[in-house]
Structure formats: structure tokens, C-alpha cells
Write a protein that holds these residues in place. Structure first.
Motif, PDB file in Angstrom:
ATOM      1  N   HIS A 237      32.778  39.761  59.969  1.00  0.00           N
ATOM      2  CA  HIS A 237      33.382  40.904  59.270  1.00  0.00           C
ATOM      3  C   HIS A 237      32.613  41.285  58.009  1.00  0.00           C
ATOM      4  O   HIS A 237      32.428  42.474  57.725  1.00  0.00           O
ATOM      5  N   LEU A 238      32.173  40.277  57.229  1.00  0.00           N
ATOM      6  CA  LEU A 238      31.529  40.564  55.952  1.00  0.00           C
ATOM      7  C   LEU A 238      30.020  40.753  56.071  1.00  0.00           C
ATOM      8  O   LEU A 238      29.371  41.166  55.113  1.00  0.00           O
ATOM      9  N   ALA A 239      29.459  40.436  57.219  1.00  0.00           N
ATOM     10  CA  ALA A 239      28.022  40.605  57.488  1.00  0.00           C
ATOM     11  C   ALA A 239      27.147  39.889  56.463  1.00  0.00           C
ATOM     12  O   ALA A 239      26.131  40.424  56.002  1.00  0.00           O
ATOM     13  N   LEU A 240      27.521  38.661  56.116  1.00  0.00           N
ATOM     14  CA  LEU A 240      26.701  37.876  55.211  1.00  0.00           C
ATOM     15  C   LEU A 240      25.471  37.341  55.939  1.00  0.00           C
ATOM     16  O   LEU A 240      25.463  37.229  57.167  1.00  0.00           O
TER      17      LEU A 240
ATOM     18  N   GLU B   4      30.746  33.087  44.302  1.00  0.00           N
ATOM     19  CA  GLU B   4      29.360  33.172  43.840  1.00  0.00           C
ATOM     20  C   GLU B   4      28.544  34.159  44.688  1.00  0.00           C
ATOM     21  O   GLU B   4      27.445  33.862  45.146  1.00  0.00           O
ATOM     22  N   TRP B   5      29.104  35.338  44.859  1.00  0.00           N
ATOM     23  CA  TRP B   5      28.490  36.393  45.667  1.00  0.00           C
ATOM     24  C   TRP B   5      27.153  36.830  45.076  1.00  0.00           C
ATOM     25  O   TRP B   5      27.035  37.117  43.887  1.00  0.00           O
ATOM     26  N   ASP B   6      26.136  36.871  45.906  1.00  0.00           N
ATOM     27  CA  ASP B   6      24.798  37.350  45.542  1.00  0.00           C
ATOM     28  C   ASP B   6      24.517  38.573  46.408  1.00  0.00           C
ATOM     29  O   ASP B   6      24.099  38.458  47.555  1.00  0.00           O
ATOM     30  N   GLY B   7      24.762  39.755  45.839  1.00  0.00           N
ATOM     31  CA  GLY B   7      24.694  40.986  46.608  1.00  0.00           C
ATOM     32  C   GLY B   7      23.350  41.291  47.234  1.00  0.00           C
ATOM     33  O   GLY B   7      23.255  41.533  48.440  1.00  0.00           O
ATOM     34  N   PRO B   8      22.246  41.306  46.447  1.00  0.00           N
ATOM     35  CA  PRO B   8      20.957  41.666  47.042  1.00  0.00           C
ATOM     36  C   PRO B   8      20.546  40.758  48.199  1.00  0.00           C
ATOM     37  O   PRO B   8      19.860  41.194  49.121  1.00  0.00           O
ATOM     38  N   ASN B   9      20.972  39.502  48.155  1.00  0.00           N
ATOM     39  CA  ASN B   9      20.598  38.553  49.215  1.00  0.00           C
ATOM     40  C   ASN B   9      21.702  38.321  50.236  1.00  0.00           C
ATOM     41  O   ASN B   9      21.517  37.537  51.169  1.00  0.00           O
ATOM     42  N   ARG B  10      22.833  39.004  50.059  1.00  0.00           N
ATOM     43  CA  ARG B  10      23.981  38.903  50.970  1.00  0.00           C
ATOM     44  C   ARG B  10      24.317  37.441  51.275  1.00  0.00           C
ATOM     45  O   ARG B  10      24.412  37.015  52.421  1.00  0.00           O
ATOM     46  N   SER B  11      24.507  36.684  50.210  1.00  0.00           N
ATOM     47  CA  SER B  11      24.850  35.283  50.356  1.00  0.00           C
ATOM     48  C   SER B  11      25.979  34.918  49.402  1.00  0.00           C
ATOM     49  O   SER B  11      26.217  35.612  48.403  1.00  0.00           O
ATOM     50  N   CYS B  12      26.659  33.852  49.714  1.00  0.00           N
ATOM     51  CA  CYS B  12      27.700  33.350  48.830  1.00  0.00           C
ATOM     52  C   CYS B  12      27.894  31.864  49.091  1.00  0.00           C
ATOM     53  O   CYS B  12      27.284  31.281  49.995  1.00  0.00           O
ATOM     54  N   SER B  13      28.747  31.256  48.294  1.00  0.00           N
ATOM     55  CA  SER B  13      29.054  29.839  48.414  1.00  0.00           C
ATOM     56  C   SER B  13      30.414  29.655  49.073  1.00  0.00           C
ATOM     57  O   SER B  13      31.286  30.526  48.984  1.00  0.00           O
ATOM     58  N   LEU B  14      30.572  28.516  49.698  1.00  0.00           N
ATOM     59  CA  LEU B  14      31.850  28.143  50.313  1.00  0.00           C
ATOM     60  C   LEU B  14      32.370  26.902  49.613  1.00  0.00           C
ATOM     61  O   LEU B  14      31.611  25.985  49.291  1.00  0.00           O
ATOM     62  N   ARG B  15      33.674  26.886  49.404  1.00  0.00           N
ATOM     63  CA  ARG B  15      34.343  25.708  48.838  1.00  0.00           C
ATOM     64  C   ARG B  15      35.644  25.499  49.593  1.00  0.00           C
ATOM     65  O   ARG B  15      36.348  26.463  49.902  1.00  0.00           O
ATOM     66  N   ILE B  16      35.967  24.251  49.907  1.00  0.00           N
ATOM     67  CA  ILE B  16      37.213  23.942  50.585  1.00  0.00           C
ATOM     68  C   ILE B  16      37.859  22.745  49.901  1.00  0.00           C
ATOM     69  O   ILE B  16      37.169  21.811  49.491  1.00  0.00           O
TER      70      ILE B  16
END
Length: 202
Positions: free
Chosen positions: A140-143, A102-114
Motif C-alpha cells: 500500500h505504501l510503496a516503500l 523515521e520516514w526518509d522520503g527521498p529514499n522511500r524507506s523507514c524503520s520498523l519497531r515492534i
């Protein structure tokens, strides 16, 4: 046209999800999937009744083997998300998966699931795996932000997330039907500046 431009912009600022790293901890190893070798363990984990309940999937029909083979056979080629196998180093076997999606490019955020099957529980693998993938996400990903959802009937998972630095920030009330009950869905997140301060050990 605006939708096409939005997709293009999202892709343009996408982190390097196509690179599937190997992240090594004391107990847990995160690595790209090996579909042939990993599929039996993943299929067993996904079919486990506790996993299905804790992930809110109990009402959905189970996935068949062909679907799972196609799904895990394509994970290493995805450039918009990161899917990694969770390996128990002591037993040298896959016991689950960790996903950034669920990558949100403009806000440099995403979701985590395990997801962890029965063979990987109660040994600290989850906490270490979450710390490993967050280190990759912020380093590494600079989120800027990583978020997740956890159901209120899963305090064990919530404790794992809190130990890795996640903070509860809201509740989706009665979001899941669990038998005759309705269960809250807790939204949690960790931010880059928080991670820089505590490195997953708040």
C-alpha cells in the motif's frame, strides 16, 4: 531555507501514514489504537523488565500514565509515521504495538519497531504482525526499504525478523551498555524486490 525545503520535499513524497489500516492475520490483528481500552495493556508491556531490557530502555526512567495517555491518544493523528496496536485475536486484547517511523522520503524507506508484552509472547504473534505490516509497507505504501535494529542478546527477536525476510547487513559494535557488559546492535533490512519474491517467507 534549505532545511525548510528539505522538510517540504520529505512531506511531499510521504506515503499515506495518516490512514491507519486494520490488518488481519490468523492470530494477530493490527488496528488503530483505542487509547482508553488499550492503555492498561500497553503500560504493563512498556513497564515489563524484559521489554525494557530488549528495547534498550532499562536505563531510562519509566513513563508515567499521563505521558502514555497523551502519547497513545495522539497516535491516530500522526501523518509522518504509522503506529498500530497489536491485538491477540484469540484473547481479543491488545498485547503490544507495531510502528513504522523515521520516514526518509527521498529514499522511500523507514524503520520498523515492534513491542510485545508478556501476554503476547511465544505464540507466533510477532512473526505474523511483522509480515502484516511489511505487506502494508511494500504493497500500500510503496516503500523501497524497511530497516530495524535488534540487540545481540535478543536472538528470539532476530529469528522472528529473519522468518519475515529481514537480512542482517551490519553491526554497531558495543552500542548498548547492559549492566557490566557492552552489547552489539545488529542492523537488518528487507527491500521491496526481496519482499516481492518471498512475501515474508524466505
Amino acid at each position: 531555507m534549505a532545511d525548510v525545503q528539505a522538510v517540504a520535499e520529505n512531506r511531499r513524497v510521504s506515503p499515506d501514514f495518516l490512514h491507519k489500516p486494520t490488518l488481519t492475520g490468523d492470530r494477530a490483528l493490527l488496528r488503530p489504537f483505542r487509547p482508553g481500552a488499550d492503555l492498561p495493556a500497553l503500560a504493563a508491556a512498556i513497564a515489563d523488565p524484559e521489554v525494557r531490557r530488549m528495547t534498550g530502555s532499562a536505563h531510562h526512567p519509566p513513563f508515567d500514565e499521563d505521558h502514555l495517555r497523551r502519547w497513545y491518544g495522539s497516535r491516530n493523528e500522526q501523518d509522518d509515521r504509522l503506529d498500530l496496536a497489536l491485538v491477540d485475536r484469540a484473547a481479543d486484547r491488545c498485547v503490544g504495538e507495531v510502528v513504522l517511523n523515521e520516514w526518509d522520503g527521498p529514499n522511500r524507506s523507514c524503520s520498523l519497531r515492534i513491542l510485545i508484552g508478556p501476554g503476547g509472547r511465544d505464540r507466533g504473534l510477532g512473526t505474523e504482525a511483522v509480515r502484516l505490516v511489511l505487506g502494508h509497507a511494500f504493497g500500500h505504501l510503496a516503500l523501497h526499504r524497511v530497516s530495524l535494529h535488534v540487540y545481540a542478546f535478543n536472538p528470539r527477536a532476530r529469528r522472528v525478523y529473519e522468518k519475515a525476510g529481514f537480512v542482517a547487513e551490519g553491526v554497531l559494535r558495543e552500542a548498548l551498555r547492559d549492566g557490566d557488559d557492552r552489547v552489539d546492535d545488529v542492523v537488518m533490512s528487507v527491500l521491496a524486490h526481496e519482499w516481492a519474491r518471498h512475501r515474508g517467507r524466505p
